[in-house]
Scaffold this motif. Structure first.
Motif, PDB file in Angstrom:
ATOM      1  N   VAL A   3      -3.764   1.680 -15.285  1.00 20.37           N
ATOM      2  CA  VAL A   3      -4.455   2.957 -15.112  1.00 20.37           C
ATOM      3  C   VAL A   3      -3.541   4.085 -14.671  1.00 20.37           C
ATOM      4  O   VAL A   3      -3.845   5.257 -14.909  1.00 20.37           O
ATOM      5  CB  VAL A   3      -5.648   2.834 -14.137  1.00 20.37           C
ATOM      6  CG1 VAL A   3      -6.701   1.901 -14.705  1.00 20.37           C
ATOM      7  CG2 VAL A   3      -5.195   2.369 -12.772  1.00 20.37           C
ATOM      8  N   ILE A   4      -2.431   3.764 -14.010  1.00 23.18           N
ATOM      9  CA  ILE A   4      -1.539   4.820 -13.531  1.00 23.18           C
ATOM     10  C   ILE A   4      -0.129   4.269 -13.367  1.00 23.18           C
ATOM     11  O   ILE A   4       0.060   3.107 -13.016  1.00 23.18           O
ATOM     12  CB  ILE A   4      -2.044   5.427 -12.201  1.00 23.18           C
ATOM     13  CG1 ILE A   4      -1.255   6.681 -11.842  1.00 23.18           C
ATOM     14  CG2 ILE A   4      -2.003   4.429 -11.101  1.00 23.18           C
ATOM     15  CD1 ILE A   4      -1.820   7.433 -10.642  1.00 23.18           C
ATOM     16  N   THR A   5       0.835   5.132 -13.659  1.00 22.18           N
ATOM     17  CA  THR A   5       2.246   4.857 -13.376  1.00 22.18           C
ATOM     18  C   THR A   5       2.771   6.056 -12.613  1.00 22.18           C
ATOM     19  O   THR A   5       2.722   7.184 -13.113  1.00 22.18           O
ATOM     20  CB  THR A   5       3.048   4.685 -14.678  1.00 22.18           C
ATOM     21  OG1 THR A   5       2.495   3.598 -15.408  1.00 22.18           O
ATOM     22  CG2 THR A   5       4.506   4.392 -14.380  1.00 22.18           C
ATOM     23  N   ASP A   8      -0.234   7.659  -4.161  1.00 21.24           N
ATOM     24  CA  ASP A   8      -1.056   7.867  -5.366  1.00 21.24           C
ATOM     25  C   ASP A   8      -1.475   6.531  -5.972  1.00 21.24           C
ATOM     26  O   ASP A   8      -2.615   6.371  -6.425  1.00 21.24           O
ATOM     27  CB  ASP A   8      -0.287   8.692  -6.395  1.00 21.24           C
ATOM     28  CG  ASP A   8      -0.071  10.135  -5.949  1.00 21.24           C
ATOM     29  OD1 ASP A   8      -0.707  10.555  -4.955  1.00 21.24           O
ATOM     30  OD2 ASP A   8       0.735  10.833  -6.616  1.00 21.24           O
ATOM     31  N   ALA A   9      -0.566   5.571  -5.968  1.00 19.83           N
ATOM     32  CA  ALA A   9      -0.881   4.259  -6.524  1.00 19.83           C
ATOM     33  C   ALA A   9      -1.969   3.568  -5.700  1.00 19.83           C
ATOM     34  O   ALA A   9      -2.926   3.014  -6.256  1.00 19.83           O
ATOM     35  CB  ALA A   9       0.377   3.397  -6.573  1.00 19.83           C
ATOM     36  N   TYR A  10      -1.866   3.634  -4.376  1.00 25.71           N
ATOM     37  CA  TYR A  10      -2.880   2.993  -3.530  1.00 25.71           C
ATOM     38  C   TYR A  10      -4.230   3.709  -3.635  1.00 25.71           C
ATOM     39  O   TYR A  10      -5.285   3.070  -3.575  1.00 25.71           O
ATOM     40  CB  TYR A  10      -2.408   2.914  -2.076  1.00 25.71           C
ATOM     41  CG  TYR A  10      -1.436   1.787  -1.857  1.00 25.71           C
ATOM     42  CD1 TYR A  10      -1.868   0.469  -1.866  1.00 25.71           C
ATOM     43  CD2 TYR A  10      -0.086   2.031  -1.656  1.00 25.71           C
ATOM     44  CE1 TYR A  10      -0.979  -0.574  -1.674  1.00 25.71           C
ATOM     45  CE2 TYR A  10       0.811   0.995  -1.463  1.00 25.71           C
ATOM     46  CZ  TYR A  10       0.354  -0.310  -1.481  1.00 25.71           C
ATOM     47  OH  TYR A  10       1.241  -1.345  -1.299  1.00 25.71           O
ATOM     48  N   GLU A  11      -4.218   5.015  -3.803  1.00 27.44           N
ATOM     49  CA  GLU A  11      -5.478   5.739  -3.989  1.00 27.44           C
ATOM     50  C   GLU A  11      -6.140   5.346  -5.308  1.00 27.44           C
ATOM     51  O   GLU A  11      -7.360   5.156  -5.370  1.00 27.44           O
ATOM     52  CB  GLU A  11      -5.225   7.242  -3.948  1.00 27.44           C
ATOM     53  CG  GLU A  11      -4.913   7.770  -2.563  1.00 27.44           C
ATOM     54  CD  GLU A  11      -4.510   9.249  -2.564  1.00 27.44           C
ATOM     55  OE1 GLU A  11      -4.664   9.917  -3.618  1.00 27.44           O
ATOM     56  OE2 GLU A  11      -4.032   9.723  -1.522  1.00 27.44           O
ATOM     57  N   ALA A  12      -5.353   5.229  -6.365  1.00 29.25           N
ATOM     58  CA  ALA A  12      -5.901   4.823  -7.656  1.00 29.25           C
ATOM     59  C   ALA A  12      -6.469   3.412  -7.579  1.00 29.25           C
ATOM     60  O   ALA A  12      -7.555   3.131  -8.109  1.00 29.25           O
ATOM     61  CB  ALA A  12      -4.825   4.916  -8.729  1.00 29.25           C
ATOM     62  N   LYS A  13      -5.755   2.537  -6.904  1.00 27.55           N
ATOM     63  CA  LYS A  13      -6.240   1.162  -6.748  1.00 27.55           C
ATOM     64  C   LYS A  13      -7.551   1.140  -5.979  1.00 27.55           C
ATOM     65  O   LYS A  13      -8.491   0.427  -6.344  1.00 27.55           O
ATOM     66  CB  LYS A  13      -5.188   0.314  -6.034  1.00 27.55           C
ATOM     67  CG  LYS A  13      -5.607  -1.125  -5.844  1.00 27.55           C
ATOM     68  CD  LYS A  13      -4.533  -1.932  -5.144  1.00 27.55           C
ATOM     69  CE  LYS A  13      -5.036  -3.346  -4.895  1.00 27.55           C
ATOM     70  NZ  LYS A  13      -4.044  -4.171  -4.220  1.00 27.55           N
TER      71      LYS A  13
END
Length: 148
Positions: free
Chosen positions: A65-67, A73-78
């Motif tokens: 879903v995100i790179t 940002d990665a932890y928020e997307a997760k």
């Protein structure tokens, strides 16, 4: 000095004779009685149970879903994905310098594509189906085999 040499020779001959007699007893099919604690059987059964529940790794697909190169940002997307789709496991893979958030453990690309279509509304940067080594529990394997 003669007494010392004689004593050493007697000990060596006695040891050699003792080894021959035990070798003969073992070769003739002697009985061995094993005395063990009954708790060992319980531990063996527990280990067999744990091994059957173990997660197995095999090739499959995940939805990315995100790179990003920002950890937050990665932890928020997760977290967003975990709140919306708690039934799927989510992973953060770090491949320097990027954090990649990947969702699910799918055996086929078609299964992953269904989730990708649902997640594409949440993430504007692009959602992709990527090959990965997935975790499959024996319960899921049995369910998939029964559905055929």
């Amino acid at each position: 000095m003669k007494v010392l040499i004689t004593a050493v020779l007697v000990l060596i001959c006695g040891t050699a004779a003792a080894q021959d007699s035990t070798t003969f007893a073992a070769a003739s099919g002697g009985n061995v009685k094993v005395i063990k604690d009954s708790r060992i059987d319980i531990l063996i059964k527990k280990q067999i149970y744990i091994n059957t529940l173990a997660i197995r790794n095999q090739p499959g697909f995940r939805v990315q879903v995100i790179t990003t190169n920002k950890r937050n940002d990665a932890y928020e997307a997760k977290a967003r994905v975990m709140q919306s789709y708690p039934e799927y496991r989510s992973y953060i893979d770090f491949q320097a310098p990027y954090f990649k958030v990947r969702i699910g453990d799918f055996k086929t690309r078609e299964e992953a594509t269904e989730l990708r279509d649902r997640l594409s509304n949440m993430f504007t940067g692009g959602v992709f189906v990527v090959p990965a080594i997935i975790n499959v529990s024996p319960d899921k394997e049995l369910q998939n085999e029964e559905s055929y």
